[in-house]
Design a protein around this motif. Structure first.
Motif, PDB file in Angstrom:
ATOM      1  N   THR A 102       0.875  -1.184   0.000  1.00 18.39           N
ATOM      2  CA  THR A 102       0.000   0.000   0.000  1.00 18.39           C
ATOM      3  C   THR A 102       0.903   1.222   0.000  1.00 18.39           C
ATOM      4  O   THR A 102       2.013   1.171   0.526  1.00 18.39           O
ATOM      5  N   ASP A 103       0.460   2.329  -0.600  1.00 24.97           N
ATOM      6  CA  ASP A 103       1.354   3.496  -0.641  1.00 24.97           C
ATOM      7  C   ASP A 103       0.741   4.714   0.024  1.00 24.97           C
ATOM      8  O   ASP A 103       0.892   4.906   1.221  1.00 24.97           O
ATOM      9  N   HIS A 104       0.054   5.565  -0.711  1.00 24.79           N
ATOM     10  CA  HIS A 104      -0.401   6.834  -0.141  1.00 24.79           C
ATOM     11  C   HIS A 104      -1.794   6.724   0.478  1.00 24.79           C
ATOM     12  O   HIS A 104      -2.769   7.311  -0.011  1.00 24.79           O
ATOM     13  N   ILE A 105      -1.850   5.954   1.577  1.00 27.32           N
ATOM     14  CA  ILE A 105      -3.086   5.853   2.345  1.00 27.32           C
ATOM     15  C   ILE A 105      -2.730   6.042   3.821  1.00 27.32           C
ATOM     16  O   ILE A 105      -1.588   5.806   4.227  1.00 27.32           O
ATOM     17  N   PRO A 106      -3.690   6.482   4.647  1.00 24.64           N
ATOM     18  CA  PRO A 106      -3.404   6.638   6.072  1.00 24.64           C
ATOM     19  C   PRO A 106      -3.029   5.313   6.725  1.00 24.64           C
ATOM     20  O   PRO A 106      -3.534   4.247   6.333  1.00 24.64           O
ATOM     21  N   VAL A 107      -2.155   5.369   7.727  1.00 25.26           N
ATOM     22  CA  VAL A 107      -1.737   4.161   8.437  1.00 25.26           C
ATOM     23  C   VAL A 107      -2.952   3.441   9.021  1.00 25.26           C
ATOM     24  O   VAL A 107      -2.997   2.204   9.048  1.00 25.26           O
ATOM     25  N   SER A 108      -3.945   4.199   9.440  1.00 21.67           N
ATOM     26  CA  SER A 108      -5.127   3.596  10.051  1.00 21.67           C
ATOM     27  C   SER A 108      -5.915   2.715   9.081  1.00 21.67           C
ATOM     28  O   SER A 108      -6.732   1.888   9.513  1.00 21.67           O
ATOM     29  N   GLU A 109      -5.669   2.867   7.778  1.00 18.36           N
ATOM     30  CA  GLU A 109      -6.414   2.101   6.781  1.00 18.36           C
ATOM     31  C   GLU A 109      -5.607   0.961   6.158  1.00 18.36           C
ATOM     32  O   GLU A 109      -6.113   0.232   5.307  1.00 18.36           O
ATOM     33  N   VAL A 110      -4.344   0.817   6.568  1.00 20.14           N
ATOM     34  CA  VAL A 110      -3.472  -0.182   5.939  1.00 20.14           C
ATOM     35  C   VAL A 110      -4.047  -1.579   6.068  1.00 20.14           C
ATOM     36  O   VAL A 110      -4.157  -2.328   5.085  1.00 20.14           O
ATOM     37  N   ALA A 111      -4.427  -1.983   7.285  1.00 24.26           N
ATOM     38  CA  ALA A 111      -4.848  -3.365   7.533  1.00 24.26           C
ATOM     39  C   ALA A 111      -6.037  -3.767   6.662  1.00 24.26           C
ATOM     40  O   ALA A 111      -6.057  -4.874   6.107  1.00 24.26           O
TER      41      ALA A 111
END
Length: 354
Positions: A166-175
């Motif tokens: 994953t690249d340009h997304i918030p850390v909170s949305e990675v999972a």
């Protein structure tokens, strides 16, 4: 195969208030670069001449109005716009962002049409490029729309190669983005790039865990056990040499990365922080997975030093070298694919004369 100087390198100029123009001009001030390729900068020759004089650079610029006027072995500047406007170096300016996108969109169109062979993009400001007609976080997202394939950010410095799930997304949305489908697609993209772009026949790929200590058996999150491990096992059983997930905290510090041809991080900073620490400003951002070649330096606009003549141009120069090398590697890959008996040893095409 194309002669070196006949390889046309398209260059989008990026944010003119940043260091993009400086690193581009410094790169091609060294005339040995013109033995490797012919650059065409998508900008305005009068403005670049002004910047050149301000920086006291010795470089001849060939202004052209159409790509069919391009002169091989010269530093060409395609006049994408004619009107003049004031530059206030080191500042964020929406007008400058508008021209950065004019340059980039025109250069991308030339790449699509085969009028340039590769594209190297100077840094943009992701805030001042936004408009009613351009609503993309950056270069990669637009290229993913305009070109065929699955775009993937691939950071490269010699044998250190770091890709991202994953690249340009918030850390909170990675999972929630880590699905089996995504993991399979990204690993296949990296594998194919290593084969056709870097001439590595049986690449070894490491994948970093999403949670600290890969979740410690579910104590610190279950994504590694529930998603990453079973998916990597399936991929490995189908013949891809993929390994992991590995705990990310000690992977680079212990030099484990040296055992693999590429490392895949699960999110942006997990991969980019160690990469930029190890690459010391010589890294390149390569957009893997597309039917065309695009590279860029691994830094931003650096407004704080714009116009001072002190910008380090090594990363941009390495981006040009890598684009040329990948261009040759892809040509050889397609030639061998069509005629498997005609196998050539890997060659070093760039950095001629150094």
């Amino acid at each position: 195969m194309k002669k070196a100087e006949n390889i046309i390198v398209g260059i989008s100029i990026g944010d003119l208030n940043g260091i993009g123009s400086e690193v581009v001009l410094k790169t091609f001030e060294d005339t040995r670069m013109l033995e490797l390729c012919t650059p065409v900068i998508f900008a305005n020759v009068k403005q670049l001449s002004f910047i050149k004089r301000n920086l006291n650079l010795e470089i001849n610029l060939q202004g052209i109005d159409r790509l069919d006027q391009l002169v091989l072995g010269k530093v060409n500047v395609l006049n994408v716009w004619r009107e003049g406007f004031d530059l206030n170096l080191g500042t964020n300016d929406d007008k400058v962002g508008e021209y950065a996108i004019k340059s980039f969109v025109t250069a991308t169109q030339a790449l699509k049409e085969g009028k340039v062979d590769v594209l190297v993009t100077a840094p943009i400001n992701k805030y001042n490029i936004q408009s009613d007609t351009f609503k993309f976080p950056g270069h990669t997202d637009y290229l993913a729309q305009e070109l065929e394939g699955d775009a993937l950010m691939f950071m490269v410095q010699d044998n250190l190669r770091v890709g991202l799930l994953t690249d340009h997304i918030p850390v909170s949305e990675v999972a929630k983005h880590l699905t089996e489908e995504l993991i399979v697609k990204k690993i296949e993209t990296i594998k194919q790039s290593l084969i056709q772009d870097f001439s590595i026949n049986k690449p070894r790929i490491a994948v970093l865990g999403v949670n600290p200590h890969c979740g410690d058996g579910g104590v610190i999150g279950n994504e590694d056990d529930a998603i990453l491990k079973p998916t990597l096992k399936k991929i490995f059983e189908k013949g891809t040499l993929v390994f992991g997930p590995f705990p990310a905290d000690g992977f680079f510090g212990s030099n484990q990365y040296e055992k693999y041809d590429a490392v895949i991080a699960t999110y942006h900073d997990q991969g980019l922080i160690p990469f930029k620490t190890l690459s010391f400003g010589n890294g390149v951002n390569y957009t893997a997975g597309l039917n065309k070649i695009r590279t860029s330096p691994d830094h931003g606009t650096a407004y704080d030093i714009a116009g001072k003549g002190i910008a380090d141009y090594n990363s941009f120069k390495e981006a040009v070298y890598l684009a040329i090398d990948i261009f040759h590697s892809r040509n050889q890959y397609h030639e061998i694919s069509q005629n498997p008996l005609k196998i050539r040893p890997k060659q070093e095409f760039s950095k001629k004369g150094e």
